[in-house]
Scaffold this active site. Structure first.
Site, PDB file in Angstrom:
ATOM      1  N   ALA A 121      32.525   4.729  10.952  1.00  0.00           N
ATOM      2  CA  ALA A 121      31.984   6.076  10.708  1.00  0.00           C
ATOM      3  C   ALA A 121      31.119   5.999   9.446  1.00  0.00           C
ATOM      4  O   ALA A 121      31.318   6.728   8.480  1.00  0.00           O
ATOM      5  CB  ALA A 121      33.098   7.115  10.574  1.00  0.00           C
ATOM      6  N   GLY A 154      27.076   5.884   1.672  1.00  0.00           N
ATOM      7  CA  GLY A 154      27.933   5.204   0.692  1.00  0.00           C
ATOM      8  C   GLY A 154      28.224   3.773   1.130  1.00  0.00           C
ATOM      9  O   GLY A 154      28.092   2.819   0.350  1.00  0.00           O
ATOM     10  N   HIS A 155      28.599   3.618   2.401  1.00  0.00           N
ATOM     11  CA  HIS A 155      28.837   2.265   2.931  1.00  0.00           C
ATOM     12  C   HIS A 155      27.555   1.434   2.847  1.00  0.00           C
ATOM     13  O   HIS A 155      27.586   0.253   2.469  1.00  0.00           O
ATOM     14  CB  HIS A 155      29.261   2.324   4.404  1.00  0.00           C
ATOM     15  CG  HIS A 155      30.574   3.007   4.661  1.00  0.00           C
ATOM     16  ND1 HIS A 155      30.667   4.177   5.370  1.00  0.00           N
ATOM     17  CD2 HIS A 155      31.847   2.660   4.328  1.00  0.00           C
ATOM     18  CE1 HIS A 155      31.942   4.540   5.468  1.00  0.00           C
ATOM     19  NE2 HIS A 155      32.676   3.632   4.841  1.00  0.00           N
TER      20      HIS A 155
HETATM   21  P1  AMP Z   1      36.215   3.059   4.205  1.00  0.00           P
HETATM   22  O1  AMP Z   1      35.398   2.892   5.433  1.00  0.00           O
HETATM   23  O2  AMP Z   1      36.486   4.485   3.843  1.00  0.00           O
HETATM   24  O3  AMP Z   1      37.441   2.182   4.214  1.00  0.00           O
HETATM   25  O4  AMP Z   1      35.317   2.507   3.004  1.00  0.00           O
HETATM   26  C1  AMP Z   1      34.803   1.221   3.020  1.00  0.00           C
HETATM   27  C2  AMP Z   1      34.229   0.904   1.667  1.00  0.00           C
HETATM   28  O5  AMP Z   1      33.178   1.823   1.365  1.00  0.00           O
HETATM   29  C3  AMP Z   1      35.258   1.033   0.536  1.00  0.00           C
HETATM   30  O6  AMP Z   1      35.066  -0.004  -0.409  1.00  0.00           O
HETATM   31  C4  AMP Z   1      34.927   2.384  -0.047  1.00  0.00           C
HETATM   32  O7  AMP Z   1      35.315   2.528  -1.400  1.00  0.00           O
HETATM   33  C5  AMP Z   1      33.420   2.397   0.100  1.00  0.00           C
HETATM   34  N1  AMP Z   1      32.929   3.776   0.055  1.00  0.00           N
HETATM   35  C6  AMP Z   1      33.398   4.835   0.759  1.00  0.00           C
HETATM   36  N2  AMP Z   1      32.744   5.956   0.405  1.00  0.00           N
HETATM   37  C7  AMP Z   1      31.847   5.598  -0.550  1.00  0.00           C
HETATM   38  C8  AMP Z   1      30.882   6.310  -1.322  1.00  0.00           C
HETATM   39  N3  AMP Z   1      30.722   7.619  -1.197  1.00  0.00           N
HETATM   40  N4  AMP Z   1      30.133   5.619  -2.214  1.00  0.00           N
HETATM   41  C9  AMP Z   1      30.303   4.269  -2.366  1.00  0.00           C
HETATM   42  N5  AMP Z   1      31.200   3.548  -1.661  1.00  0.00           N
HETATM   43  C10 AMP Z   1      31.955   4.191  -0.771  1.00  0.00           C
END
Ligand code: AMP
Length: 286
Positions: free
Chosen positions: A32, A36-37
């Protein structure tokens, strides 16, 4: 972009790329994807890495079965976004590839104090699950650099400890260098998150108030005790329909919880609050 679903295939591919001199930058995600990712992918790209992104919604890190069931899955859109970001490799494993002997048999790590506070207190078992999946993915991808987002600040602390434990357990384990990237935000300050898409229009309109709390605590730290600012934020969030779980001040490196601002010590404020059944977290360094 090359897409792999099997551990043996991606391991073999990465081995060949490394033998040819590539430095591997790894961005683990649960899909998803949002900007940010993609900022993590861009950071890995800018560091000159062969960028490997994984998408795996890890069941063992969800303490709430409903949250797991509702976790958004948008694989086709994710592939498009990664193509646009010039990602080199996408790893899309099944649960059987990650946990071939079942989730119960996966290696368990303990993080002591770090897994008992904040997210650890409110999501029992969450960081054990994070340890399981990250250690497994690191064994598969063997990256030189691991890119994580500061939005999940406690997770970064946990992974730093995980790397130390993995080296202690196996002196030959090639621990990657951890790169923590800044939080990307929407124009109203809301930290980008896969869960944001579960917010209704009305909830989305007030969701930026978590960021407003962080900014106000940062701005007023010299003028008022933390307890007063915390109460102000708690009241404000409740008035907007949030159920705050914690508004906490902590030491930046150890996550030791602090009752009061301390001059000269690196500190961070962390907030978790539920809005319309969606759990949001954010933080800000002071
Ligand atoms: P997730 O898919 O939520 O497990 O996140 C995967 C990676 O993306 C993790 O290292 C999160 O900290 C990073 N991440 C999620 N949201 C953000 C954001 N808004 N800004 C920067 N990195 C993010």
């Amino acid at each position: 972009m090359v897409i792999f679903k099997r551990v043996s295939d991606i391991s073999e591919y990465i081995k060949r790329q490394k033998a040819a001199g590539a430095k591997v930058g790894f961005v683990p995600t649960m899909g998803a994807l949002h900007a940010g990712h993609l900022s993590l992918v861009a950071a890995a790209k800018n560091a000159g890495c062969l960028v490997v992104c994984s998408i795996f919604v890890n069941p063992t890190q969800f303490n709430d079965a409903e949250d797991f069931k509702k976790y958004p899955i948008t694989t086709d859109a994710d592939v498009e976004l990664l193509l646009g970001a010039n990602c080199d490799v996408l790893f899309l494993p099944s649960e059987a590839e990650i946990y071939p002997l079942g989730t119960k048999a996966a290696s368990a790590f303990s993080f002591g104090y770090l897994e008992t506070v904040l997210e650890g207190e409110h999501r029992p078992g969450h960081f054990k699950g994070v340890g399981q999946v990250v250690s497994r993915l690191l064994q598969i991808v063997s990256p030189d650099f691991l890119f994580l987002g500061a939005k999940d600040f406690q997770q970064c602390c946990i992974v730093r400890h995980l790397l130390i434990q993995m080296v202690k357990a196996d002196a030959c384990f090639p621990a990657p260098e951890l790169v923590v990237c800044p939080t990307l935000r929407e124009p109203d300050g809301l930290a980008m998150s896969s869960r944001n898409r579960r917010l209704s229009e009305g909830q989305r309109a007030v969701a930026g108030n978590i960021y407003r709390c962080l900014v106000s605590i940062q701005a007023k730290q010299a003028d008022a005790p933390f307890a007063v600012l915390k109460k102000e934020c708690d009241d404000m969030l409740k008035s907007k329909g949030f159920h705050p779980e914690y508004i906490s001040l902590a030491h930046y490196e150890t996550l030791e919880l602090l009752d009061e601002f301390q001059n000269g010590r690196p500190m961070i404020v962390l907030i978790a609050a539920v809005l319309g059944g969606v759990r949001l977290i954010d933080n800000m360094m002071l």
